[in-house]
Each structure stands twice: as structure tokens, then as C-alpha cells.
Design a protein around this motif. Structure first.
Motif, PDB file in Angstrom:
ATOM      1  N   GLY A   1      37.302  42.829  42.898  1.00 16.36           N
ATOM      2  CA  GLY A   1      38.168  43.969  42.646  1.00 16.36           C
ATOM      3  C   GLY A   1      37.882  44.655  41.329  1.00 16.36           C
ATOM      4  N   LYS A   2      38.694  45.635  41.030  1.00 16.27           N
ATOM      5  CA  LYS A   2      38.580  46.402  39.792  1.00 16.27           C
ATOM      6  C   LYS A   2      38.694  45.496  38.573  1.00 16.27           C
ATOM      7  CE  LYS A   2      40.664  50.414  37.450  1.00 16.27           C
ATOM      8  NZ  LYS A   2      41.754  51.433  37.517  1.00 16.27           N
ATOM      9  N   ASP A   3      39.475  44.421  38.701  1.00 20.27           N
ATOM     10  CA  ASP A   3      39.683  43.496  37.588  1.00 20.27           C
ATOM     11  C   ASP A   3      38.557  42.478  37.419  1.00 20.27           C
ATOM     12  OD1 ASP A   3      40.120  41.929  39.821  1.00 20.27           O
ATOM     13  OD2 ASP A   3      42.219  41.512  39.394  1.00 20.27           O
TER      14      ASP A   3
ATOM     15  N   ALA B   1      41.966  43.607  52.068  1.00 24.61           N
ATOM     16  CA  ALA B   1      40.701  43.876  51.383  1.00 24.61           C
ATOM     17  C   ALA B   1      39.641  44.414  52.329  1.00 24.61           C
ATOM     18  CB  ALA B   1      40.189  42.613  50.693  1.00 24.61           C
ATOM     19  N   THR B   2      39.789  44.163  53.628  1.00 23.03           N
ATOM     20  CA  THR B   2      38.822  44.702  54.591  1.00 23.03           C
ATOM     21  C   THR B   2      38.866  46.220  54.646  1.00 23.03           C
ATOM     22  OG1 THR B   2      40.300  44.627  56.532  1.00 23.03           O
ATOM     23  CG2 THR B   2      39.068  42.613  56.006  1.00 23.03           C
ATOM     24  N   ILE B   3      39.933  46.812  54.112  1.00 22.43           N
ATOM     25  CA  ILE B   3      40.041  48.268  54.055  1.00 22.43           C
ATOM     26  C   ILE B   3      39.901  48.783  52.624  1.00 22.43           C
ATOM     27  CG2 ILE B   3      41.559  50.249  54.469  1.00 22.43           C
ATOM     28  CD1 ILE B   3      42.686  48.801  56.884  1.00 22.43           C
ATOM     29  N   TRP B   4      40.663  48.200  51.684  1.00 19.58           N
ATOM     30  CA  TRP B   4      40.612  48.776  50.339  1.00 19.58           C
ATOM     31  C   TRP B   4      39.258  48.620  49.666  1.00 19.58           C
ATOM     32  CZ3 TRP B   4      39.331  45.569  46.415  1.00 19.58           C
ATOM     33  CH2 TRP B   4      39.824  44.254  46.349  1.00 19.58           C
ATOM     34  N   ARG B   5      38.400  47.743  50.138  1.00 20.56           N
ATOM     35  CA  ARG B   5      37.065  47.614  49.559  1.00 20.56           C
ATOM     36  C   ARG B   5      36.258  48.904  49.693  1.00 20.56           C
ATOM     37  NH1 ARG B   5      33.631  43.131  52.351  1.00 20.56           N
ATOM     38  NH2 ARG B   5      32.111  43.996  50.872  1.00 20.56           N
ATOM     39  N   TRP B   6      36.611  49.761  50.674  1.00 19.52           N
ATOM     40  CA  TRP B   6      35.894  51.013  50.919  1.00 19.52           C
ATOM     41  C   TRP B   6      36.637  52.231  50.353  1.00 19.52           C
ATOM     42  CZ3 TRP B   6      31.646  48.900  52.646  1.00 19.52           C
ATOM     43  CH2 TRP B   6      31.694  47.797  53.503  1.00 19.52           C
TER      44      TRP B   6
ATOM     45  N   GLN C   1      47.038  42.346  43.545  1.00 20.21           N
ATOM     46  CA  GLN C   1      47.229  43.077  42.304  1.00 20.21           C
ATOM     47  C   GLN C   1      46.023  42.947  41.376  1.00 20.21           C
ATOM     48  OE1 GLN C   1      50.207  45.152  41.409  1.00 20.21           O
ATOM     49  NE2 GLN C   1      49.764  45.035  43.598  1.00 20.21           N
ATOM     50  N   GLY C   2      45.565  44.083  40.861  1.00 21.87           N
ATOM     51  CA  GLY C   2      44.390  44.114  39.985  1.00 21.87           C
ATOM     52  C   GLY C   2      43.101  44.330  40.734  1.00 21.87           C
ATOM     53  N   GLY C   3      43.119  44.166  42.048  1.00 17.05           N
ATOM     54  CA  GLY C   3      41.898  44.328  42.834  1.00 17.05           C
ATOM     55  C   GLY C   3      41.622  45.756  43.244  1.00 17.05           C
ATOM     56  N   PRO C   4      42.483  46.353  44.091  1.00 18.47           N
ATOM     57  CA  PRO C   4      42.242  47.732  44.529  1.00 18.47           C
ATOM     58  C   PRO C   4      42.390  48.718  43.364  1.00 18.47           C
ATOM     59  CG  PRO C   4      43.854  46.608  45.933  1.00 18.47           C
ATOM     60  CD  PRO C   4      43.664  45.755  44.746  1.00 18.47           C
ATOM     61  N   ASP C   5      41.602  49.773  43.420  1.00 17.09           N
ATOM     62  CA  ASP C   5      41.684  50.856  42.439  1.00 17.09           C
ATOM     63  C   ASP C   5      42.564  51.953  43.039  1.00 17.09           C
ATOM     64  OD1 ASP C   5      41.351  52.948  40.683  1.00 17.09           O
ATOM     65  OD2 ASP C   5      39.193  52.641  40.427  1.00 17.09           O
ATOM     66  N   PHE C   6      43.693  52.238  42.395  1.00 18.38           N
ATOM     67  CA  PHE C   6      44.661  53.199  42.927  1.00 18.38           C
ATOM     68  C   PHE C   6      44.449  54.613  42.388  1.00 18.38           C
ATOM     69  CE2 PHE C   6      48.965  54.877  43.835  1.00 18.38           C
ATOM     70  CZ  PHE C   6      49.167  54.370  45.107  1.00 18.38           C
ATOM     71  N   ASP C   7      43.444  54.803  41.542  1.00 14.45           N
ATOM     72  CA  ASP C   7      43.281  56.086  40.856  1.00 14.45           C
ATOM     73  C   ASP C   7      43.177  57.265  41.814  1.00 14.45           C
ATOM     74  OD1 ASP C   7      43.396  54.785  38.470  1.00 14.45           O
ATOM     75  OD2 ASP C   7      41.261  54.947  38.000  1.00 14.45           O
ATOM     76  N   LYS C   8      42.519  57.072  42.967  1.00 13.40           N
ATOM     77  CA  LYS C   8      42.314  58.176  43.898  1.00 13.40           C
ATOM     78  C   LYS C   8      43.390  58.236  44.981  1.00 13.40           C
ATOM     79  CE  LYS C   8      37.461  58.613  42.839  1.00 13.40           C
ATOM     80  NZ  LYS C   8      36.044  58.426  43.230  1.00 13.40           N
ATOM     81  N   LEU C   9      44.530  57.587  44.685  1.00 12.43           N
ATOM     82  CA  LEU C   9      45.696  57.702  45.548  1.00 12.43           C
ATOM     83  C   LEU C   9      46.918  58.208  44.790  1.00 12.43           C
ATOM     84  CD1 LEU C   9      45.341  54.454  47.676  1.00 12.43           C
ATOM     85  CD2 LEU C   9      45.190  56.782  48.520  1.00 12.43           C
TER      86      LEU C   9
END
Length: 515
Positions: free
Chosen positions: A318-320, A329-334, A231-239
Motif C-alpha cells: 500500500g501507500k504506507d 485490495a483486489t480493486i483498490w490496487r488498481w 488503513q494506510g494502504g489505499p491512496d484516497f487522493d483521487k477520490l
């Protein structure tokens, strides 16, 4: 596309052979993934799209819903071909329709006569898979066949059971040597049997407690809101559904992309893993790519070890602003990169005009283009120079390119404690305007990168450093291309480390020597 534009684009030396097993219509995510897959289908040789069952849809298959999406694709493929190199066109809808088959309309082992060993019949999907797998070792070439599993695996199990019953050991070994599997966890009761019975299959899968998908790596594609990880790491804006409606659900193919219910596109990491953009290397899951990073689960002696690759971790800011360490994180980092890429390709489907859409930068490092890693050897402690001067933008906006070099440390590490084992290297721009086209970096000394992990004895060949160049353009949306540089560190004079040949007494002593 004009001849000049087609020449300025780069293209892969070969395209992975892909065979998809999908439980499409058990929920919307398979349809979503198939829409995205079709936007990348010029990068692949699609050899089968088979509707299968799964634990979520046990008694029917829905090949008709594959055809519905192909009908939408047919209206877009002409536009798509105006945005890619003519040597690698998109397949026609007709070609893909010929590849749509079905697996058995029953769950798991029932497709093999159940547990009682009753007679069973090969499904049309299994017959096609067997045919294409046999072609891997025939006259058509020796490229492996990637089976991307979005549902259950009973079609693959039928093929393997057929081989076990009809082929000798040498024939089975040859067949398995050409097979690659990337499965979205286990979705029926044949998957674990496949790995146990055929341990030499190259098999990527998150293995976890049944139905505990929230702890699987592939959920990094977009499961952070639903499952609550990092939580707070991945950016969900483009989902968000708003972003998807504006950027994806547009035009004939985009209109076939349904709204998600649980998480979007849970199956997409299987082919993002194969996308050729200069980052991933399919034969090396441990290197990491848009589709995640995986390590061998068993690194025992080769003749005994299996070839199952399980979840690995990355540490990502992350975003935070905090560092998050997880398999997801091996996927959401991209994520920002692959979502922009998705949106750009959907725009290709809307126009015949090359100039009205954005296209990927072409990366050149030390005078070489291509998607394969640039591999070099360098002595520990030496300075390495890397030059991306030949990189360009096929849209003609070379001055708009930005260059970012970073050290991807996790592929080098042999354990969880990457920060203790692999010393981070820094890049210093040495080009005139300090834009990062040309950089130098100093490798760690031999005592840091050319010693055995536990004994601390010096070795002649030490760690392989994975350096990534990420090039971003200023188009709409901005697109990224990559080039991986793998530096094999050497230590010709066996400097550093423990010289008397005595082992350190425990892990604490060894770790102290790394810090």
C-alpha cells in the motif's frame, strides 16, 4: 479524428453485451456510476438500463433520472467519438433512451406475487431482459449477456420465474448458459433465491451478513475512508471531492456527476470488470481485473457444483509501504490507474481535437496485439523471453512509455497462503537501454511448480503463471494499458516431487516442501 490517428488505436475483437439494473436515486452513487459507464459505453453493447427498487428504495423506481443523465451525455457524445476508433463508436443518446425501462415499483418477492404465490405481471424491464436473453441463443449470436446489478434483483427473478413456469429443462439450461451476473451484494430478498434455485447461473457477488457492505470486495472502489478497511494502504487522493470537482465534474456530462454521500460509485466495479484493457478476462473472475478478483465458492463435482463466484484476496503493497491482504485490495490496487482513466475520458468529452487529450498505449508482446491473454507453454526451470518492442503510443510519444512487468501470483494459488504455494518469478531486462521492453524470466523448477499440492507427486502440467505487463504513458493524466501472459508450466520427464508415490502425512509436510 484523422485517418492516421484512428488506425494507430487498437480496439477489441468483440464488445460485451451489458444489461444494467439500477436503483438510481436511492443515493448519488448510481448516478455517478452511470456517468462513468457512459464514458466507456463504446466498449459495450448496452441492451438495457432498467430502474429498479432495492432495500434502500422499496416502493418506487426512477427512470426519469436515467434520462436526465442521458440528456447530458447527448451534449458530449460527439466529442467522445473523436477520440475512439471509428469501428467502435459511442452509442447515440437516442439509442440508449430506447433501452430505458422500469422494474416493478415494489420490493423483492412482492414482484412475484409475494410468498403466497399470487398472480403477478412482468414489468417492462423484465420483458426487455427476457427478450435480450433469448436473443443470446437465437440468430443474433451466442455472446453471453452480462446483467450488472446495482440494486435489487427482482427484475431478474421475474425473468427466471417466467422461464421456470414456461420452459422445459433443456430450454432453461440453454437460457442460463448465456447469462452472466455481477451483483453489488444482495439488495433485496430475491437474490439468494436466484442462486439457490438456479445454481448453474454464472453469478459474481460478495455474500456476507445483510447490510454488512464494509466487508464486501466491491467497497475497494472507494470505501476505505467510510468503512475503515486496509488503513494506510489505499491512496484516497483521487477520490476526494476536490479532485472529483477538478477532474470529473466538468463539461456537460461531468456536471451530471453528483457529489457522493457515503462512498463514491459503489456500483462501478461491475463494468470496470468488463473494461477491455488487456488485464481482465470476463469468463475468468479468478484472474483479477479493475473490477476485482473472485473465486468459485463451490468447486465440487461439476454436475453438483454451482457457478457462484465469491470474494478472493490479493496481497498488495500500500501507500504506507506495508503489505495489505484483503478482498478489497483486489480493486483498490488498481485505483490510480482507473481514476486517471476516468479523468482522461472526461477530457475527451470536452474537445473535438484528438491532440488535446491523452489516449491509451497500444501493447504488443511477442509480435501480437490485442486484449486477450498471450498463452504459452514452457518447461519448468527454463528461461522465457518476452518482447514488447512493438508497443506504441497513438499520441506519438513512444519514448515516453514506461514498462513494468510483474508476477500476479494470486490467480495461480489454490488457497489463501499464496506465498507458500506459488514461488515468485523475477524479470531481468535484456533490451539495450534496460527499459523493460524486452525481458527474460526463469521459471521455478519442477519441484516448485509441477507437483501436486498435497501428495507432492510430479505432474506433467503444473501451475499456470500469470505475468502482467503494465505500460504507462506520460500524458496528462498518465494512462495505462496491460497485457497478460499466461505461462503453462510443463514437466515432460516428471522430475521433482515425491517419487515413491506415497502421500505426505499432513499439510505441514506438504507446505515444508514448498518453502
Amino acid at each position: 479524428m484523422s485517418s492516421l490517428q484512428s488506425l494507430t488505436q487498437t480496439f477489441p475483437s468483440t464488445r460485451p453485451r451489458v444489461f444494467i439494473l439500477t436503483d438510481i436515486s436511492n443515493e448519488p452513487d448510481d448516478a455517478e456510476s452511470l456517468v462513468r459507464y457512459l464514458l466507456y459505453s463504446n466498449q459495450f453493447r448496452t441492451e438495457g438500463i432498467v430502474a429498479v427498487t432495492s432495500t434502500w428504495m422499496k416502493n418506487k423506481t426512477c427512470p426519469q433520472d436515467i434520462h436526465k443523465i442521458l440528456n447530458a451525455y447527448e451534449k458530449a457524445v460527439g466529442n467522445l467519438n473523436n477520440h475512439v476508433h471509428p469501428d467502435f463508436p459511442y452509442p447515440s443518446a437516442g439509442e440508449l433512451r430506447e433501452l430505458v425501462k422500469t422494474g416493478p415499483s415494489c420490493y423483492g418477492f412482492e414482484a412475484l406475487g409475494g410468498y403466497e404465490g399470487k398472480e403477478w405481471e412482468m414489468s417492462s424491464g423484465a420483458q426487455l431482459l427476457l427478450e435480450r436473453l433469448e436473443a443470446s441463443i437465437g440468430e443474433e449470436g451466442n455472446d453471453p449477456l452480462w446483467v450488472l446489478v446495482w440494486g435489487g434483483t427482482n427484475v431478474l427473478a421475474q425473468v427466471l420465474m417466467h422461464a421456470k413456469s414456461n420452459c422445459d429443462e433443456e430450454e432453461i439450461t440453454r437460457l442460463l448458459s448465456r447469462l452472466r451476473v455481477y451483483a453489488i451484494s444482495d439488495q433485496d430478498d430475491t437474490a439468494s433465491w436466484i442462486r439457490r434455485s438456479f445454481p448453474n447461473i454464472f453469478y459474481i457477488s460478495s455474500v456476507h451478513a445483510w447490510n454488512q457492505y464494509g466487508i464486501a470486495a466491491w467497497t475497494g472502489i472507494g470505501g476505505d475512508k467510510y468503512y475503515g478497511f486496509d488503513q494506510g494502504g489505499p491512496d484516497f487522493d483521487k477520490l476526494t471531492k476536490e479532485w472529483i470537482k477538478e477532474n470529473i465534474q466538468t463539461g456537460p456530462l461531468g456536471e451530471a456527476y453528483p457529489d457522493y454521500i457515503f462512498i463514491p460509485e459503489g456500483d462501478t466495479p461491475t463494468f470496470l470488470y468488463l473494461v477491455q484493457n488487456g488485464l481482465g478476462v470476463p469468463e475468468h473472475p479468478e484472474y483479477g481485473s479493475w473490477g476485482g478478483r473472485y473465486e468459485l465458492s463451490d468447486k465440487g463435482p461439476t454436475r453438483h457444483a454451482g457457478r457462484h463466484y465469491g470474494d478472493a484476496h490479493d496481497s498488495v503493497t500500500g501507500k504506507d509501504g506495508n503489505v495489505h491482504r484483503s478482498n478489497q485490495a483486489t480493486i483498490w490496487r488498481w485505483r490510480d490507474a482507473f481514476q486517471n482513466d476516468f479523468a482522461a475520458r472526461m477530457r475527451w468529452s470536452l474537445t473535438t481535437d484528438f491532440k488535446e487529450a491523452n489516449h491509451h498505449p497500444v501493447v504488443c508482446v511477442n509480435g501480437t496485439k490485442g486484449f486477450e491473454p498471450l498463452e504459452i507453454e514452457a518447461e519448468a526451470g527454463s528461461i522465457v523471453e518476452l518482447d514488447a518492442e512493438g508497443t506504441y503510443d497513438p499520441d506519438g510519444n513512444a519514448e515516453g512509455l514506461s514498462f513494468k512487468w510483474f508476477h500476479y501470483r494470486e490467480p495461480t494459488a489454490t488457497q489463501w497462503s499464496t506465498h507458500l504455494e506459488v514461488q515468485e518469478v523475477e524479470f531481468t531486462p535484456i533490451d539495450e537501454w534496460k527499459k523493460g521492453k524486452k525481458v527474460q524470466m526463469k521459471l521455478p523448477g519442477p519441484e516448485k511448480c509441477c507437483v501436486d499440492l498435497m501428495s507432492r507427486k510430479p505432474v506433467r502440467k503444473g501451475q499456470k503463471m500469470h505475468l502482467i505487463l503494465e505500460v504507462t504513458d506520460r500524458g496528462t493524466p498518465p494512462l495505462k494499458s496491460y497485457r497478460r501472459v499466461i505461462v503453462q508450466t510443463t514437466n515432460r520427464e516428471l522430475k521433482g516431487g515425491v517419487g515413491d508415490g506415497e502421500d505426505h502425512g499432513n499439510i505441514a509436510d506438504a507446505m515444508a516442501g514448498m518453502q
